[in-house]
Design an enzyme around this catalytic site. Structure first.
Site, PDB file in Angstrom:
ATOM      1  N   GLU A  77       4.168   1.016  -1.830  1.00  0.00           N
ATOM      2  CA  GLU A  77       5.532   1.347  -1.398  1.00  0.00           C
ATOM      3  C   GLU A  77       6.209   2.290  -2.382  1.00  0.00           C
ATOM      4  OE1 GLU A  77       7.591   1.162   0.916  1.00  0.00           O
ATOM      5  OE2 GLU A  77       7.278  -0.607   2.180  1.00  0.00           O
ATOM      6  N   ASP A  78       7.101   3.106  -1.875  1.00  0.00           N
ATOM      7  CA  ASP A  78       7.917   3.942  -2.744  1.00  0.00           C
ATOM      8  C   ASP A  78       9.024   3.121  -3.396  1.00  0.00           C
ATOM      9  OD1 ASP A  78       8.830   3.604  -0.143  1.00  0.00           O
ATOM     10  OD2 ASP A  78      10.129   5.339  -0.218  1.00  0.00           O
ATOM     11  N   ASP A  81      13.752  -2.591  -1.460  1.00  0.00           N
ATOM     12  CA  ASP A  81      15.199  -2.737  -1.591  1.00  0.00           C
ATOM     13  C   ASP A  81      15.605  -4.078  -0.981  1.00  0.00           C
ATOM     14  OD1 ASP A  81      18.098  -1.831  -0.543  1.00  0.00           O
ATOM     15  OD2 ASP A  81      17.475  -0.584  -2.214  1.00  0.00           O
ATOM     16  N   ASP A 138      13.165  11.935  -0.512  1.00  0.00           N
ATOM     17  CA  ASP A 138      13.841  13.090   0.075  1.00  0.00           C
ATOM     18  C   ASP A 138      15.306  12.824   0.356  1.00  0.00           C
ATOM     19  OD1 ASP A 138      13.354  11.279   2.316  1.00  0.00           O
ATOM     20  OD2 ASP A 138      14.038  12.952   3.547  1.00  0.00           O
ATOM     21  N   ARG A 144      11.446  16.501  -1.698  1.00  0.00           N
ATOM     22  CA  ARG A 144      10.244  15.679  -1.891  1.00  0.00           C
ATOM     23  C   ARG A 144       9.296  16.312  -2.903  1.00  0.00           C
ATOM     24  NH1 ARG A 144       9.862  11.746   2.066  1.00  0.00           N
ATOM     25  NH2 ARG A 144      10.559  12.307   4.149  1.00  0.00           N
TER      26      ARG A 144
END
Lengths: 153, 122
Positions: A77-78, A81, A138, A144
């Site tokens: 995962e980036d 949250d 982004d 990006r």
């Protein structure tokens, strides 16, 4: 990246993990992580539909190409949250009976979590409540390509 | 305030929810979208009673997420509201230490709604 790669190399030695990256923000992270892994592994990608309050609910726009039954699956995962979309992803993939399912995330905001029961095994950085661009992140599809993470002011 | 309700998929209550604000409705839509089971105001917690046992202060969190065993209270960023709700949450935790509850800001809901633009709901 080297620390994450070393830890995952130890963990997945001889297990031929499948790295699953949700598109698109995790693309840069997964390619760097892949190069930092010193064990044989495979890559696959999926994409979740964006939030649409009037829509039919979250769904996969692009599914995995690989079968994951009996595989060791590592979701890359980036950012984690609230955990809402990752929770959906984990529930969906668990139905396919992988041998194991865990998560590595580049960024984490644990103080914003609504879903706690997630198999997050490795975290790159716990970050403050700021917006980031670059390194795959982004803003309206821009930035990006920036090589580093930048806080959006 | 009468809010037009969509057909919820992940709602686990028995009566149709009667939301007090558009922020609550938006939060319900987000939970529903991500297929996270939710209930609306299912329980009221007594926070204080007088010497005769009459309830003088109570707290009804907006949402309960049964799979997370988590109560969620929605608030806007107005500082007086945040302070009041934080105080109630603190009392709730003192009196019911086994209850999990957290404050969720309307700002966070707006961000969720923009997930793919700002990538915040992961």
């Amino acid at each position: 990246m080297r620390q994450l790669g070393d830890a995952l190399t130890l963990e997945y030695e001889g297990r031929n993990p499948l790295l699953v990256a949700p598109l698109k923000a995790s693309l840069v992270f997964v390619t760097d992580l892949s190069r930092a892994l010193a064990v044989a592994h495979e890559l696959d990608f999926l994409e979740l539909a964006g939030y649409d309050a009037a829509g039919p609910g979250i769904r996969l726009l692009k599914d995995l190409d690989a079968e994951i039954e009996g595989r060791h699956v590592l979701i890359v995962e980036d950012v984690v949250d609230t955990g809402l979309s990752l929770n959906y992803l984990c529930k969906t993939l668990r139905l396919r009976a992988p041998a194991s399912l865990s998560v590595v995330t580049l960024l984490d905001r644990p103080y914003r979590r609504l879903v706690e029961d997630l198999p997050i095994a490795h975290v790159g950085f716990t970050v403050p409540d700021e917006l980031f661009v670059g390194y795959g992140f982004d803003l309206d599809e821009r930035y990006r390509n920036l090589p580093d993470l930048h806080v959006l002011k | 305030m009468q809010l037009e309700l969509p057909a919820f998929r992940a709602y686990r209550g028995t009566e149709p929810p009667r939301f007090a604000s558009p922020a609550e409705l938006e939060c319900a839509k987000v939970l529903d979208y991500y297929d996270v089971p939710w209930e609306y105001e299912p329980r009221t917690f007594v926070l204080e009673e007088d010497e005769k046992g009459r309830v003088t202060e109570a707290f009804t969190p907006d949402f309960y997420l049964p799979e997370q065993d988590l109560y969620v209270e929605i608030t806007v960023m107005k500082q007086s509201l945040v302070t009041r709700k934080n105080r109630k949450l603190r009392k709730l935790r003192e009196r019911y230490p086994d209850v999990n509850a957290k404050l969720f800001y309307k700002r966070d809901i707006s961000r969720l709604a923009e997930r793919y633009r700002l990538d915040l709901a992961s």
